[in-house]
Design a protein around this motif. Structure first.
Motif, mmCIF file in Angstrom:
data_model
loop_
_atom_site.group_PDB
_atom_site.id
_atom_site.type_symbol
_atom_site.label_atom_id
_atom_site.label_comp_id
_atom_site.label_asym_id
_atom_site.label_seq_id
_atom_site.Cartn_x
_atom_site.Cartn_y
_atom_site.Cartn_z
ATOM 1 N N GLU A 105 15.412 -19.425 -25.431
ATOM 2 C CA GLU A 105 16.662 -19.213 -26.161
ATOM 3 C C GLU A 105 17.628 -20.375 -25.939
ATOM 4 O OE1 GLU A 105 17.345 -16.723 -28.266
ATOM 5 O OE2 GLU A 105 15.354 -15.881 -27.977
ATOM 6 N N THR A 106 17.651 -20.910 -24.716
ATOM 7 C CA THR A 106 18.513 -22.051 -24.407
ATOM 8 C C THR A 106 18.117 -23.268 -25.228
ATOM 9 O OG1 THR A 106 18.804 -21.243 -22.139
ATOM 10 C CG2 THR A 106 19.348 -23.552 -22.557
ATOM 11 N N THR A 133 27.799 -21.308 -19.357
ATOM 12 C CA THR A 133 28.543 -20.224 -19.992
ATOM 13 C C THR A 133 27.862 -18.884 -19.757
ATOM 14 O OG1 THR A 133 29.218 -21.788 -21.724
ATOM 15 C CG2 THR A 133 29.580 -19.450 -22.151
ATOM 16 N N ALA A 134 26.538 -18.877 -19.863
ATOM 17 C CA ALA A 134 25.771 -17.646 -19.635
ATOM 18 C C ALA A 134 25.927 -17.167 -18.200
ATOM 19 C CB ALA A 134 24.298 -17.875 -19.957
ATOM 20 N N VAL A 135 25.946 -18.099 -17.245
ATOM 21 C CA VAL A 135 26.113 -17.740 -15.831
ATOM 22 C C VAL A 135 27.442 -17.015 -15.629
ATOM 23 C CG1 VAL A 135 26.537 -18.675 -13.520
ATOM 24 C CG2 VAL A 135 24.627 -19.531 -14.885
ATOM 25 N N TYR A 136 28.495 -17.535 -16.248
ATOM 26 C CA TYR A 136 29.823 -16.914 -16.120
ATOM 27 C C TYR A 136 29.800 -15.477 -16.621
ATOM 28 C CZ TYR A 136 34.854 -16.226 -16.688
ATOM 29 O OH TYR A 136 36.125 -15.733 -16.608
ATOM 30 N N GLY A 141 27.930 -8.772 -14.930
ATOM 31 C CA GLY A 141 27.034 -7.632 -15.002
ATOM 32 C C GLY A 141 26.891 -7.063 -16.401
ATOM 33 N N PHE A 142 26.166 -5.938 -16.476
ATOM 34 C CA PHE A 142 25.892 -5.285 -17.761
ATOM 35 C C PHE A 142 27.178 -4.957 -18.517
ATOM 36 C CE2 PHE A 142 21.405 -3.783 -16.843
ATOM 37 C CZ PHE A 142 20.874 -4.399 -17.959
ATOM 38 N N SER A 143 28.166 -4.469 -17.818
ATOM 39 C CA SER A 143 29.401 -4.033 -18.466
ATOM 40 C C SER A 143 30.079 -5.170 -19.222
ATOM 41 C CB SER A 143 30.351 -3.445 -17.420
ATOM 42 O OG SER A 143 31.537 -3.002 -18.024
ATOM 43 N N SER A 288 21.994 -14.214 -22.771
ATOM 44 C CA SER A 288 22.772 -13.569 -21.709
ATOM 45 C C SER A 288 22.033 -12.397 -21.093
ATOM 46 C CB SER A 288 24.122 -13.102 -22.263
ATOM 47 O OG SER A 288 24.867 -14.186 -22.763
ATOM 48 N N ILE A 289 21.469 -11.540 -21.940
ATOM 49 C CA ILE A 289 20.833 -10.335 -21.411
ATOM 50 C C ILE A 289 19.540 -10.667 -20.681
ATOM 51 C CG2 ILE A 289 19.559 -9.760 -23.521
ATOM 52 C CD1 ILE A 289 21.314 -7.279 -21.174
ATOM 53 N N VAL A 290 18.728 -11.599 -21.214
ATOM 54 C CA VAL A 290 17.473 -11.917 -20.533
ATOM 55 C C VAL A 290 17.738 -12.731 -19.263
ATOM 56 C CG1 VAL A 290 16.121 -11.772 -22.654
ATOM 57 C CG2 VAL A 290 17.028 -13.986 -21.956
ATOM 58 N N PHE A 291 18.803 -13.532 -19.251
ATOM 59 C CA PHE A 291 19.213 -14.243 -18.037
ATOM 60 C C PHE A 291 19.567 -13.219 -16.948
ATOM 61 C CE2 PHE A 291 21.124 -18.497 -16.719
ATOM 62 C CZ PHE A 291 21.266 -18.132 -15.385
ATOM 63 N N TYR A 292 20.334 -12.208 -17.343
ATOM 64 C CA TYR A 292 20.726 -11.172 -16.391
ATOM 65 C C TYR A 292 19.503 -10.448 -15.839
ATOM 66 C CZ TYR A 292 22.776 -6.937 -14.469
ATOM 67 O OH TYR A 292 23.124 -5.910 -13.632
#
Length: 363
Positions: A105-106, A133-136, A141-143, A288-292
């Motif tokens: 995705e990146t 940006t994704a790290v931030y 978290g999920f919320s 973002s979600i797959v990184f998490y």
């Protein structure tokens, strides 16, 4: 090991939006080419609808697995089903899958930006910005992730539908005739369509964070139904406007459709200028979600802090993202990730469900 349900957790709407945006990504503008190339005929659009219905059925089976271990996520209960060692291996393999997914995705975002916006900016520099940006976002978290999804989900959906409406005057029904040319082309088209539904397995993780888990089936049905509807409309419209033969030759068919829109006596001429940022946001949501989930897997396997898990996978994502030498290799990478999802995100969980049922095991 059983985690208490978070009473201030995710709502049904948030889960619906989260599933939709995880599925919608690069596939949104490449699907018409992939479907028509695989099917070879105009009726390949039917593959999207059939695959969407199958995806809903598979997701309901994954929810059945979740329901046997309420309040726990996939990385927690797989150890209960097959033991700590095998469960740890499953978590590690799944984590590697999500790291590769995040890398794809990146790279896809960076390639898009270089192709349409910043043609002189190195891909590596763009990737670092998006990873940062994704790290931030992931640290929240999920919320935090799902609240951001709620913010721009309507814009992505409405603007995509607006493209369909504004280009409708160019549609020629003869381009997608005959409507049915046998089941064989449709089945072939499904081989490409399946890859655009990568991300449905996110339900294995989000259900445990729902405020009202009993509504998860409705959330999943809508969450997959929305991308299915959009995908079908996009494939039909692109095929009916560009023609099946031409669509097969386009790298980003939906982008070309947006570029073909002309609005006379309006304050802007290049309609795709507004579409590109929204599509970048669509890919960013998936990243973002797959990184998490990748960070969650590292945290679970190696028993480290969340911060350590997040920052430890940044260089791995970057190296994998830089591996493809060109855009063709990038799409090949995406294809392999899609096939990996079938095994890691569907087949293995369904095997765990079978084992759990045979053992009459519940938490």
């Amino acid at each position: 090991m059983k985690a208490a349900l978070n009473k201030s957790g995710l709502t049904q709407n948030q889960v619906t939006i989260g599933i939709s945006l995880t599925v919608l990504g690069v596939g949104m503008i490449t699907l018409p080419r992939e479907v028509f190339t695989a099917a070879g005929v105009a009726s390949g659009w039917a593959s999207v609808l059939i695959t969407g219905m199958l995806a809903i059925g598979v997701t309901f089976l994954l929810i059945t697995l979740n329901n046997r271990y309420q309040g726990m996520s996939y990385f927690q209960y797989n150890r209960i089903i097959v033991g700590s060692w095998f469960g740890g291996m499953i978590t590690l393999i799944t984590t590697m899958y999500y790291i590769a997914f995040a890398a794809f995705e990146t790279r896809a975002m960076a390639e898009l930006i270089q192709m349409f916006i910043l043609d002189r900016t190195p891909v590596a520099f763009t990737m670092m910005i998006f990873i940062g940006t994704a790290v931030y976002l992931v640290m929240g978290g999920f919320s935090a992730i799902f609240r951001l999804f709620e913010l721009y989900f309507p814009a992505i959906i409405l603007f995509t539908l607006l493209i369909m409406i504004l280009s409708a005057n160019q549609f020629e029904v003869n381009h997608i005739r005959p409507f049915f040319e046998g089941f064989s082309p449709i089945i072939k088209g499904m081989s490409a369509t399946i890859l655009s539904f990568v991300g449905i397995e996110v339900i294995l993780f989000v259900q445990a964070h729902m405020k009202k888990p009993q509504r998860v089936k409705k959330a999943a049905m809508y969450g997959i139904g929305i991308p299915t509807f959009l995908y079908a409309i996009i494939v039909i419209m692109v095929g009916g406007i560009m023609g099946v033969g031409e669509t097969m030759t386009l790298v980003y068919p939906l982008m070309e459709l947006a570029k073909s829109i002309e609005i006379r006596n309006f304050f802007f001429e290049r309609f795709e200028t507004f579409f590109i940022p929204l599509w970048i946001l669509s890919i960013f949501t998936t990243l973002s979600i797959v990184f998490y989930l990748a960070a969650l897997g590292v945290k679970t396997v190696f028993q480290v802090k969340k911060e350590t898990a997040v920052f430890s996978i940044i260089p791995i994502i970057y190296i994998i993202a830089m591996t493809p030498k060109n855009i063709n290799e990038m799409f090949t990478m995406g294809t392999w990730i899609g096939y990996s999802m079938l095994v890691i995100g569907i087949i293995i969980p369904l095997i765990l469900l079978l084992i759990s049922v045979v053992r009459r095991q519940k938490a």
